[in-house]
Design a protein around this motif. Structure first.
Motif, PDB file in Angstrom:
ATOM      1  N   UNK A  47       1.295  -1.522  -0.277  1.00  0.00           N
ATOM      2  CA  UNK A  47       0.026   0.126  -0.041  1.00  0.00           C
ATOM      3  C   UNK A  47       0.691   1.382  -0.195  1.00  0.00           C
ATOM      4  N   UNK A  48       2.017   1.249   1.227  1.00  0.00           N
ATOM      5  CA  UNK A  48       2.843   2.138   0.931  1.00  0.00           C
ATOM      6  C   UNK A  48       3.027   2.848  -1.141  1.00  0.00           C
ATOM      7  N   UNK A  78       0.305   8.582  -1.849  1.00  0.00           N
ATOM      8  CA  UNK A  78       1.095   9.877  -2.967  1.00  0.00           C
ATOM      9  C   UNK A  78       0.960  10.733  -1.354  1.00  0.00           C
ATOM     10  N   UNK A  79       2.048  11.431  -0.973  1.00  0.00           N
ATOM     11  CA  UNK A  79       2.182  12.471  -0.287  1.00  0.00           C
ATOM     12  C   UNK A  79       0.609  13.999  -0.116  1.00  0.00           C
ATOM     13  N   UNK A  80       0.512  13.724   1.674  1.00  0.00           N
ATOM     14  CA  UNK A  80      -0.789  14.267   0.951  1.00  0.00           C
ATOM     15  C   UNK A  80      -1.794  13.611   2.246  1.00  0.00           C
ATOM     16  N   UNK A  89       8.931   9.622   0.915  1.00  0.00           N
ATOM     17  CA  UNK A  89       7.440  10.314   1.386  1.00  0.00           C
ATOM     18  C   UNK A  89       7.960  10.229   3.167  1.00  0.00           C
ATOM     19  N   UNK A  90       7.163  11.209   3.235  1.00  0.00           N
ATOM     20  CA  UNK A  90       7.846  11.294   5.108  1.00  0.00           C
ATOM     21  C   UNK A  90       5.998  10.492   5.568  1.00  0.00           C
ATOM     22  N   UNK A 117      -0.019  19.376   6.307  1.00  0.00           N
ATOM     23  CA  UNK A 117      -0.519  20.591   5.022  1.00  0.00           C
ATOM     24  C   UNK A 117       1.633  19.819   4.598  1.00  0.00           C
ATOM     25  N   UNK A 118       1.857  18.962   5.277  1.00  0.00           N
ATOM     26  CA  UNK A 118       3.485  18.810   5.375  1.00  0.00           C
ATOM     27  C   UNK A 118       3.651  17.732   4.403  1.00  0.00           C
ATOM     28  N   UNK A 119       3.101  17.328   3.001  1.00  0.00           N
ATOM     29  CA  UNK A 119       2.900  16.306   1.902  1.00  0.00           C
ATOM     30  C   UNK A 119       3.400  14.959   2.315  1.00  0.00           C
TER      31      UNK A 119
END
Ligand SMILES: Nc1ncnc2c1ncn2[C@@H]1O[C@H](COP(=O)(O)OP(=O)(O)OP(=O)(O)O)[C@@H](O)[C@H]1O
Ligand SMILES: [Mg+2]
Length: 142
Positions: free
Chosen positions: A18-19, A23-25, A70-71, A96-98
């Motif tokens: 899944x990871x 996508x970011x966000x 991607x954090x 908001x940190x993507x």
């Protein structure tokens, strides 16, 4: 989609797959009882996102952060005192940190989750204590 896991390692693998698709966000919210494998799933998720660092339960810290392609921001809301505390930990900033926000005990912060939250349910399979039915809503993992 629904997936069957027979072991902790398999739950991690599903999380990892899944990871690789997220996508970011993205906000990912778990449903599932104590010990169902939410943290195990998140360990795999971190791998899939290309994150470094050992994933441990953020039960007492509420949130753990992992650097990566991607954090990952891993929340455990089990001990969150009230919804004001969400403000104190900077929930809105995290959104908001993507990165990807993965939220255990998300039912405690239901109102704060965005509309397009990806829901992941983990439940025990009746056949065995070690089997889990993992349902991911809205994303094809494999
Ligand atoms: N198929 C499986 N998938 C995941 N964990 C499993 C599985 N079978 C057995 N387990 C065991 O279940 C436990 C899952 O622990 P984990 O901390 O990941 O759960 P959790 O849902 O995060 O719990 P909590 O709500 O307390 O944070 C581990 O001890 C793990 O070894
Ligand atoms: Mg956990």
């Amino acid at each position: 989609m629904e997936y069957l896991s027979h072991s902790e390692a398999e739950t991690e693998s599903i999380g990892e797959a899944l990871g690789k698709r997220l996508h970011p966000g993205t906000v990912l919210a778990y449903r599932g009882d104590l010990g169902m494998g939410k943290t195990a799933f998140t360990r795999g998720l971190a791998r899939g996102l290309g994150c470094t660092g050992r994933v441990t339960s953020p039960t007492f810290t509420i949130v753990n952060e992992y650097e990566g392609q991607i954090p990952l921001f891993h929340f455990d809301m089990y001990r969150l005192p009230d919804s004001d505390a969400l403000f104190d930990i900077g929930w809105e900033d995290y959104l908001g940190r993507d990165g990807v926000c993965a939220v255990e005990w998300s039912e405690r912060v239901g109102d704060a989750l965005p509309e397009d939250t990806v829901w992941v349910s983990i439940a025990r399979h009746p056949e065995s204590d070690d089997w889990r039915i993992i349902t991911v809503e809205g994303v094809n993992v494999f």
